[in-house]
Design a protein around this motif. Structure first.
Motif, PDB file in Angstrom:
ATOM      1  N   LYS A  90      -3.275   7.630  -5.994  1.00  0.00           N
ATOM      2  CA  LYS A  90      -2.253   8.641  -5.040  1.00  0.00           C
ATOM      3  C   LYS A  90      -0.701   8.328  -4.747  1.00  0.00           C
ATOM      4  O   LYS A  90       0.445   8.897  -5.001  1.00  0.00           O
ATOM      5  CB  LYS A  90      -3.343   8.931  -3.560  1.00  0.00           C
ATOM      6  N   LYS A  91      -1.330   6.496  -4.190  1.00  0.00           N
ATOM      7  CA  LYS A  91       0.325   6.214  -3.923  1.00  0.00           C
ATOM      8  C   LYS A  91       0.892   6.343  -4.980  1.00  0.00           C
ATOM      9  O   LYS A  91       2.483   5.997  -5.147  1.00  0.00           O
ATOM     10  CB  LYS A  91       0.270   4.157  -3.528  1.00  0.00           C
ATOM     11  N   TRP A  92      -0.053   5.760  -6.379  1.00  0.00           N
ATOM     12  CA  TRP A  92       0.980   5.280  -7.635  1.00  0.00           C
ATOM     13  C   TRP A  92       1.761   6.899  -8.214  1.00  0.00           C
ATOM     14  O   TRP A  92       2.776   7.133  -8.807  1.00  0.00           O
ATOM     15  CB  TRP A  92      -0.117   5.013  -8.923  1.00  0.00           C
ATOM     16  N   LEU A  93       0.836   7.886  -7.438  1.00  0.00           N
ATOM     17  CA  LEU A  93       1.082   9.207  -8.231  1.00  0.00           C
ATOM     18  C   LEU A  93       2.475   9.506  -7.414  1.00  0.00           C
ATOM     19  O   LEU A  93       3.622  10.322  -8.367  1.00  0.00           O
ATOM     20  CB  LEU A  93       0.468  10.386  -7.968  1.00  0.00           C
ATOM     21  N   VAL A  94       2.546   9.525  -5.983  1.00  0.00           N
ATOM     22  CA  VAL A  94       3.377   9.498  -5.441  1.00  0.00           C
ATOM     23  C   VAL A  94       4.721   9.371  -5.841  1.00  0.00           C
ATOM     24  O   VAL A  94       6.164   9.619  -5.878  1.00  0.00           O
ATOM     25  CB  VAL A  94       3.580   9.546  -3.683  1.00  0.00           C
ATOM     26  N   THR A  95       4.683   7.869  -6.329  1.00  0.00           N
ATOM     27  CA  THR A  95       5.775   6.936  -6.538  1.00  0.00           C
ATOM     28  C   THR A  95       6.299   7.427  -8.207  1.00  0.00           C
ATOM     29  O   THR A  95       7.440   7.291  -8.270  1.00  0.00           O
ATOM     30  CB  THR A  95       5.178   5.916  -6.830  1.00  0.00           C
TER      31      THR A  95
ATOM     32  N   ILE B 211     -24.859  -0.163  -4.758  1.00  0.00           N
ATOM     33  CA  ILE B 211     -24.267   1.089  -4.481  1.00  0.00           C
ATOM     34  C   ILE B 211     -23.633   1.624  -3.497  1.00  0.00           C
ATOM     35  O   ILE B 211     -22.123   1.900  -3.664  1.00  0.00           O
ATOM     36  CB  ILE B 211     -25.841   2.255  -4.479  1.00  0.00           C
ATOM     37  N   LEU B 212     -22.964   1.084  -2.161  1.00  0.00           N
ATOM     38  CA  LEU B 212     -22.141   1.255  -0.986  1.00  0.00           C
ATOM     39  C   LEU B 212     -21.164   0.694  -1.102  1.00  0.00           C
ATOM     40  O   LEU B 212     -19.993   0.935  -1.151  1.00  0.00           O
ATOM     41  CB  LEU B 212     -22.536   0.874   0.374  1.00  0.00           C
ATOM     42  N   ASN B 213     -20.758  -0.515  -1.720  1.00  0.00           N
ATOM     43  CA  ASN B 213     -20.212  -1.200  -2.478  1.00  0.00           C
ATOM     44  C   ASN B 213     -19.134  -0.771  -3.604  1.00  0.00           C
ATOM     45  O   ASN B 213     -17.573  -0.298  -3.453  1.00  0.00           O
ATOM     46  CB  ASN B 213     -20.735  -2.914  -3.300  1.00  0.00           C
ATOM     47  N   ALA B 214     -19.644  -0.508  -4.662  1.00  0.00           N
ATOM     48  CA  ALA B 214     -19.314   0.933  -5.716  1.00  0.00           C
ATOM     49  C   ALA B 214     -18.592   2.188  -5.348  1.00  0.00           C
ATOM     50  O   ALA B 214     -17.323   2.372  -5.244  1.00  0.00           O
ATOM     51  CB  ALA B 214     -20.042   1.157  -6.501  1.00  0.00           C
ATOM     52  N   VAL B 215     -19.051   2.286  -4.326  1.00  0.00           N
ATOM     53  CA  VAL B 215     -18.452   3.877  -3.404  1.00  0.00           C
ATOM     54  C   VAL B 215     -17.373   3.604  -2.365  1.00  0.00           C
ATOM     55  O   VAL B 215     -15.888   4.066  -2.928  1.00  0.00           O
ATOM     56  CB  VAL B 215     -19.677   4.271  -2.515  1.00  0.00           C
ATOM     57  N   ARG B 216     -17.589   2.512  -2.133  1.00  0.00           N
ATOM     58  CA  ARG B 216     -16.122   2.151  -1.714  1.00  0.00           C
ATOM     59  C   ARG B 216     -14.791   1.414  -1.921  1.00  0.00           C
ATOM     60  O   ARG B 216     -14.026   2.084  -2.029  1.00  0.00           O
ATOM     61  CB  ARG B 216     -16.371   0.558  -0.502  1.00  0.00           C
ATOM     62  N   ARG B 217     -15.051   0.740  -3.118  1.00  0.00           N
ATOM     63  CA  ARG B 217     -14.105   0.167  -4.559  1.00  0.00           C
ATOM     64  C   ARG B 217     -13.989   1.563  -5.140  1.00  0.00           C
ATOM     65  O   ARG B 217     -11.975   1.844  -5.023  1.00  0.00           O
ATOM     66  CB  ARG B 217     -15.315  -0.638  -5.514  1.00  0.00           C
ATOM     67  N   GLU B 218     -14.084   2.243  -5.205  1.00  0.00           N
ATOM     68  CA  GLU B 218     -13.492   3.616  -5.674  1.00  0.00           C
ATOM     69  C   GLU B 218     -13.188   4.457  -5.126  1.00  0.00           C
ATOM     70  O   GLU B 218     -11.984   4.937  -5.583  1.00  0.00           O
ATOM     71  CB  GLU B 218     -15.005   4.541  -6.422  1.00  0.00           C
ATOM     72  N   SER B 219     -13.336   4.446  -4.086  1.00  0.00           N
ATOM     73  CA  SER B 219     -12.403   4.904  -2.972  1.00  0.00           C
ATOM     74  C   SER B 219     -10.627   4.282  -2.816  1.00  0.00           C
ATOM     75  O   SER B 219      -9.813   5.292  -2.552  1.00  0.00           O
ATOM     76  CB  SER B 219     -12.832   5.247  -1.337  1.00  0.00           C
ATOM     77  N   ARG B 220     -11.019   3.145  -2.779  1.00  0.00           N
ATOM     78  CA  ARG B 220      -9.671   2.455  -2.969  1.00  0.00           C
ATOM     79  C   ARG B 220      -9.187   3.015  -3.857  1.00  0.00           C
ATOM     80  O   ARG B 220      -7.979   3.334  -4.155  1.00  0.00           O
ATOM     81  CB  ARG B 220     -10.445   0.501  -2.758  1.00  0.00           C
ATOM     82  N   LEU B 221      -9.504   2.714  -5.244  1.00  0.00           N
ATOM     83  CA  LEU B 221      -9.191   2.995  -6.548  1.00  0.00           C
ATOM     84  C   LEU B 221      -8.392   4.338  -6.197  1.00  0.00           C
ATOM     85  O   LEU B 221      -7.116   4.883  -6.482  1.00  0.00           O
ATOM     86  CB  LEU B 221      -9.621   2.958  -7.739  1.00  0.00           C
ATOM     87  N   LYS B 222      -9.129   5.205  -5.940  1.00  0.00           N
ATOM     88  CA  LYS B 222      -8.147   6.554  -5.373  1.00  0.00           C
ATOM     89  C   LYS B 222      -7.091   6.293  -4.795  1.00  0.00           C
ATOM     90  O   LYS B 222      -6.157   7.447  -4.835  1.00  0.00           O
ATOM     91  CB  LYS B 222      -9.334   7.730  -4.971  1.00  0.00           C
ATOM     92  N   ARG B 223      -7.466   5.743  -3.384  1.00  0.00           N
ATOM     93  CA  ARG B 223      -6.281   5.753  -2.635  1.00  0.00           C
ATOM     94  C   ARG B 223      -4.963   5.218  -3.166  1.00  0.00           C
ATOM     95  O   ARG B 223      -3.662   5.578  -2.855  1.00  0.00           O
ATOM     96  CB  ARG B 223      -6.729   5.005  -1.175  1.00  0.00           C
ATOM     97  N   HIS B 224      -5.145   4.397  -4.323  1.00  0.00           N
ATOM     98  CA  HIS B 224      -4.255   3.117  -5.153  1.00  0.00           C
ATOM     99  C   HIS B 224      -3.564   4.324  -5.970  1.00  0.00           C
ATOM    100  O   HIS B 224      -2.178   4.573  -6.407  1.00  0.00           O
ATOM    101  CB  HIS B 224      -4.191   2.543  -5.626  1.00  0.00           C
TER     102      HIS B 224
END
Length: 66
Positions: free
Chosen positions: A43-48, A28-41
């Motif tokens: 956001k970067k794509w959205l700005v680009t 569960i903790l790994n899935a949450v961490r992975r999801e937060s990384r995807l959200k960060r990416h």
């Protein structure tokens, strides 16, 4: 006390004595961490994409009127 707080306290009291295996907790903790990384990416794509759109659309509109 509003409904959200009542539900939160009732849920906490109900689940106070529950236990979870270490393996499940780790997954569960790994899935949450992975999801937060995807959200960060995302956001970067959205700005680009927004920056590219802001630069390309006016250029295309100007070229179309020439």
């Amino acid at each position: 006390m509003n409904l959200d707080e009542q539900l939160r306290t009732a849920y906490q009291e109900e689940t106070k004595n529950w236990t979870i295996s270490d393996r499940t907790k780790h997954k569960i903790l790994n899935a949450v961490r992975r999801e937060s990384r995807l959200k960060r990416h995302r956001k970067k794509w959205l700005v680009t994409v927004l920056l590219a759109a802001v630069l390309i659309f006016p250029t295309g509109a100007y070229a179309g009127y020439s």
